[in-house]
Structure formats: C-alpha cells, structure tokens
Design an enzyme around this catalytic site. Sequence first.
Site, PDB file in Angstrom:
ATOM      1  CB  THR A 162      -0.970   0.007   1.210  1.00 57.29           C
ATOM      2  OG1 THR A 162      -0.228  -0.172   2.409  1.00 57.29           O
ATOM      3  CG2 THR A 162      -2.008  -1.074   1.072  1.00 57.29           C
TER       4      THR A 162
ATOM      5  CE  LYS B 132       0.457  -3.419   3.252  1.00 58.05           C
ATOM      6  NZ  LYS B 132      -0.430  -2.598   4.176  1.00 58.05           N
TER       7      LYS B 132
ATOM      8  CB  THR C 136      -2.182  -2.091   8.007  1.00 60.83           C
ATOM      9  OG1 THR C 136      -3.322  -1.511   8.581  1.00 60.83           O
ATOM     10  CG2 THR C 136      -2.653  -2.742   6.710  1.00 60.83           C
TER      11      THR C 136
ATOM     12  CD  GLU D 186       1.953   5.123   6.537  1.00 61.29           C
ATOM     13  OE1 GLU D 186       1.557   5.791   7.486  1.00 61.29           O
ATOM     14  OE2 GLU D 186       1.219   4.422   5.826  1.00 61.29           O
TER      15      GLU D 186
ATOM     16  CG  ASN E 248      -0.367   8.344   8.094  1.00 62.15           C
ATOM     17  OD1 ASN E 248      -1.016   7.420   7.650  1.00 62.15           O
ATOM     18  ND2 ASN E 248       0.890   8.223   8.493  1.00 62.15           N
TER      19      ASN E 248
ATOM     20  CB  THR F 228     -11.403  10.816   2.740  1.00 61.19           C
ATOM     21  OG1 THR F 228     -12.754  10.640   2.372  1.00 61.19           O
ATOM     22  CG2 THR F 228     -10.827  11.961   1.981  1.00 61.19           C
TER      23      THR F 228
END
Lengths: 418, 418
Positions: free
Chosen positions: A153, A179, A190, A275, A413, A418
């Site tokens: 992702t 991932k 995640t 991230e 982030n 959305t």
Amino acid sequence: MSINEDNIKIIEGGICAVSGVETAGIKQGKYGVAIILSLDSNAAAVFTSNKVVAAPVIHTKEVIKDGKLSAIVANSGNANCFTGSHGIEDCEYIVEHTSKLINIPKDQIASSSTGVIGRKMPMDIIEPLIDKVSLKLTHSAEASTDAAKAIMTTDTHPKECAVEINIEGKPVRIGGICKGSGMIAPNMGTMLAYITTDAIIDSKYINIALKNSVSKSFNMIVVDGDESTNDTAILLANGKSNVEVVSGDIINKDFQKALDYVCINLAKQMVRDGEGANKFLEVNIKGASSPTDAVLASKSVVSSMLFKSALFGEDPNWGRIVSAVGYSGCEMDPNIISISIGNESIFEKPDSDKSVYLVKNGEILAFEGTDNLITAEKLMSSTDIVVDIDLNLSDGEATAWGCDLSYDYVKINGEYTT
Amino acid sequence: MSINEDNIKIIEGGICAVSGVETAGIKQGKYGVAIILSLDSNAAAVFTSNKVVAAPVIHTKEVIKDGKLSAIVANSGNANCFTGSHGIEDCEYIVEHTSKLINIPKDQIASSSTGVIGRKMPMDIIEPLIDKVSLKLTHSAEASTDAAKAIMTTDTHPKECAVEINIEGKPVRIGGICKGSGMIAPNMGTMLAYITTDAIIDSKYINIALKNSVSKSFNMIVVDGDESTNDTAILLANGKSNVEVVSGDIINKDFQKALDYVCINLAKQMVRDGEGANKFLEVNIKGASSPTDAVLASKSVVSSMLFKSALFGEDPNWGRIVSAVGYSGCEMDPNIISISIGNESIFEKPDSDKSVYLVKNGEILAFEGTDNLITAEKLMSSTDIVVDIDLNLSDGEATAWGCDLSYDYVKINGEYTT
C-alpha cells in the site's frame, strides 16, 4: 548468500525459495492481487487483536480452524473492513471465484485485504485482477517479488526474506513476504506476512512456532501505535523437505531460530519502510525484573512521540528515553539505570567506539559540554540508531524496533485518501 | 463576564480573582520564575504517575503531607529532573532561599520545575529571578498573568481562568493558571496547574474535590501520549470567603461543578495550545458498557496518530475512528455503533446542521459520493471538530480532548533543545 552465526544461510527467492510454492501478483494503480499456492500445507495464523476486524480476517479465522490450507488470495487498495454484509459477500465471492480458477476447495483458501477502511470493495477492479493473476502462477523468485509488490500500500518497496538451514544433514527452507508501513503497532499494524516452509511440522507445533516468532518480531515493532483491523501473519508448511522438525514434543531449535530470523528480518524491513521514516531505531533492554517488563520498556521508548521527534532532530535526548521507561509500567529505579546510544549495541560490543554511555548506573555522563554528549550528538547523524538500556534489576531482556517521526509521516497520513 | 447554565459566573483575574492571593512572575529568555502566596491554605495536589519524577515533585509530595501550604515557587526552562543529588540540593536551596525572602516556613512552600530533563539547574539564572519575583508580589490580575507567563515553556500564550459562584447567597471564587503544551498525555503531561479558592474546605475533602475535577479535565487531554516527570496540579483553599463548601460529608455540588469548570477550561486551553496544533478535537462517548470503557474509547481516538494526521488533513476518516475504538480495549460492537462528526455535538443538538452521521447503528452513511461524506468533508475545514460516538451498549459516558498532528509538532520536538 551469507551464513550467520546460527548457521542460517540467507538465500534468494522469497516465498518461492521453498519448493512446491507457486505464486503470482499484479499491481495496477493502488490496487493489487496476489495468490500464493502451497498445496496441502499445515497452517497457522496470527491476527489483529482489534475488536473491529475486516471481512477476510473473519473468513480466514474460520478456514484455518482445521490447521490446513492450500492457498492464499490477497488484495491491496481496499481493506474490506467495516463494510457490513456487503464486505462479507465480497470476501466470499473473492474466495469462491479464486477457488474455481485455481481448482482448490474454497475451505482451503485464506484471504487478506489491505488498504482503505470503510469503503466498498471495487469488485469491478479486483475480479479481473484475480483472473489475470490465476493464470500466472509459477515457482520463481520473480513471482515472489511480484506477489510482494502486489500487496503493497504505502510501502515504498517489496519485502522478502528466505533462509536455509540444515537439520541432521538435510536442507530445510523458510521464505516470506510481507507488507506494512503505516499502522505498525504493538500487537502488529496493517501488516500482512506470508511465510512458507518445506518443513514437516504438525498443526499443534506450527501454531507454537509461529507465535514464538511473532512475539519477537512483528509484535515488537512500532511505527505509530495504531493497531490495524486487518493484520494477518500466516505460516504454511508443505513438508516437501521430508524433514520433521518436531521430535519428542520439542520444536527443533535451529528451525525456530530460522523462523525467528525470517520474521525479525521482515519486521525490520517494515520499520525501515515506516511511513516517512528517515531513521531506524533499535532499543535493547536488559536487567529488567521480567521479560514482560523488558517488553513494556522497549516498546515505550520506540513508541514515544517525543523521542521519535528527537530522533528526527538527531538529538540524543536521554531525558525523553528515561521518561518513556518511567511511564512504561515496568519496574525501574532511575538511580541505577544505564543508557547508551550510538550505531551499534554496547551490550554486544562493550568496547564499541560507535556507542557511548549517557547514563551509567544512575550517574549522568552526558551533561552539557561533556565529551559523551558531544560524541552522542555526532553518532545521531547516522541512519541506524541503537539505544541500550540496562535496568540493573534482574535478567529480563527484550528488543523493539521503531523509526523517527518526520514531517513526511504527517504528510502521508494527512493526505492518504478519504 | 458571562454566566453559564450552571450559574457559574466567568470573571477576570486568574488566581488573583481569589481574595488573599498574591503572586508575581518574571520570564527571562527561556527561564522564568513565579511565586504564588495564599497564606495558611488547606492544600491538595495530584502528581505524575511516571516512575521517574523530578526533584520538586519529590519535595512537594513531602511538604503537602500535612495538607497545608502557604506558597508555591515554580520555575520554567529546566525541569530539574533526573539530575541526581545535585537536583535535590538545588530544589532544597530554591525553597530555602524563597522561604527567607518571603518569610514563610519552608515546610509550607511547594515547588515545581518545567523544561528540559536531565540538565543541571542553572542556579546562577534562577536565583536572581527568585530575588526579583519575591519583591513584586501583589494581588492583581496583571500579577496572575505574569505568573502564568513565567511558567510557560513551548506554550504560545498564558493560560488563566476564574469563576464565581453563589453558595447560599454568598460568593465563592476559584481561579487558576496553568502551563503545558507538549507531553500532554493520559494521566497528565508536562503540565503545571495552580488553582486557588477562597472556599473553606478541609484537607480530606479538598483532595477528593481536586481528584474529581482532575479525572474529568487534565487526565482527559492528549497531545502526544508522552507522560511527563514533573506534572503537578495544586489546589489551595484559604477560606477567605467564610463559606464552608462541605456539609454532612458532602461536597457542595455547585462548588464541585465550578472547580470542574476551571480545570476543564484550563485543560482545553492546553490542548488548543498543543505543540503544532491547528485543530481542536473533542470526542464524546456515550452508550459505553461502563464509564471506564468510555474513557478508554475517547482517549484512544484523541491519541490515534492516524486520526490526528487525518484531522490535520481535514479528512473525516471514520475508518480510523472505529479502528481506534476497536483497539482501545473497551467493549464494542461495530455492527451497532454510531459515529458523527462536525463542529458541535450531535448528542447535545440532535438536529444540528453542523454535524453529520457517518455511521448510524452500524449502518455506514458515508460511503464515497454520499451527501453525508460531502457534508462531513466541508465541516472538517473548521478549527473545532467534535466527534460523537454512541457505542449503544449501556450508559457509560466520557469526553476527551486532543488536537491534530502537524508538521509543526515534529518541528518543535525535533528541534527542542538537547
């Protein structure tokens, strides 16, 4: 190819380093699909502990109950979570459709999804991807990389690892892909991790082996402390090596170490790709009152937003380290604690000139103007930062990994769809 | 001046709104000193639960044991924490020196410090500041503001609040100042709050009253989840109003509400001034299985780095909200939850056009392209965001406050002095 001190040979090939495994993956824009085949495998899985779980997690928990799997179908781009009855139907359709295409009973197929939460699965995109992927299944290093890419992702690169060990003169292999780069958190973020092995290991012990490794790896990394609704780690053992790794109720130590190695390697890759991460942080605790206390302390330091910000600013702010240990819930006495910082573990190399004590046995060695503080400030400019903390209480140990908090974390982030 | 529904009159003057209180403060660069005088007061305090505590916290815990205080001396710029025996000596010197200057026994003087951890107190700067401040003590609104300014660290403005209520026809006043903008966390962050009142309330009940208010205010705000080593909230009651606020073992409800109001008002000011904060977030939970569960859920949402980033990005990402509730540890069922977002509480104003349901009784109303999502996106552009979550399980309620996670948070904490 290299062989480390535990006689673990690092090899190429990811999940396809293991014989009998076929895979394929396609990434198309933000969506992707991967299928992994490992026929008639004993299987174990670990899932998120979030009370909100995605449809594929509900599904996979069900199909893995008998300890057997032959395939996994995974998609990126949409988490199929909090999608109500539609989500369950979409997940069932994905599994049924895959089942027909690859000719494997649907109760032997696990499924995963990762991506945005609370949006309907775009089946018009996912279904054609499954069709294409099902036609490409092969046993090759390239296929493993394709699968690793297909499940990405916000990851910036695919993550794979494979090793070979010898058990009584016979080779046993373990391979994995994963991932994850946001929502990496205590008790997993995640993250999706798929690990294959050709070892023979039965349903009872495969669960124990996986849980042992997950507790030292995926559960010890923190990017932002948010816990995902979709986290899934699956281990498939197809027995193709003809080597039994359990004897007399005991899991072979070399096998467990090799599985630990693969899981820790994959976990570290996720943190490095955290991230917005610029720096990689390792926190080693020793001398804790218990192993549980050591876990609390190490995770508290890697989770501290203040220390993560200091890391970004290359500031050896041991005040924030000791404060994070202080509120972690672990037993501790600031008057006897030792803290070092640098680019390698002072626990492993006590004479290292790449690490320096900031506090030793409660005595502060890094007041302003001291050599120790000046050295520490220089060492902070490196990418890899190691913090060693000796609580000097007992023999509890743990290691956790994290990353800095950067402008880019906020950017990624704040702007993520959305 | 305004009077709210609880008959609480908002007044000027901060801690000096209360008769008999004198104060002064001087800020000089990053250092500052404030002294607060409230002779022969009954006193209560709440401290950080971090196991690493600053020297002044150790000191104040000791002097407040008899429930009596006459003064507080506080400095900013250096937290005097993790400073070993030097720190204890410096703290003792500060209190003794202040004692001589203002002619109050040292066992009636509490002390606080806030600023950098793990650095020696610059006594050559702090001592002359104490000398100067001790000569300026007055009973005035300006003095209260000066004191509020003197204790600021990364705060961008001073924080004060004062109210008057009538108890059986007689006025009772409560005033407060506080500082805090980073390390605001569950169980308090690096915050100092000093509250004065002219009520008559004995040692036993003043503790209960303060704890009641702190649990609804300072303990319900989160900026970054780090818990400080220095947090201190002190309530001083000098009895000058001649109004007894406890009768028959019960604390007067209007007094408790007014104290709640002052603490919540100060707490919200801290969050609004959260490091790098652009947006103010209120999360109201109802329908939780218990009040404790409601607290868990509300704090989890205001602490979520992912939702804080979404807030910064003005994204009504209810997937991240429901996920944060899911991992909070509270009892919850995603199939019956309701979530609204907007600029005012839909719990208070069910017909509000400034709030919109994203999820109602488990049904998702804000899929892509829906009016509800479009409205929510528009409402997110405001500074004040309210999220209402009804767990629809029982009657547990709680409210927590937080802020967005911005580039500036990282900047402030990445660059804040080593």
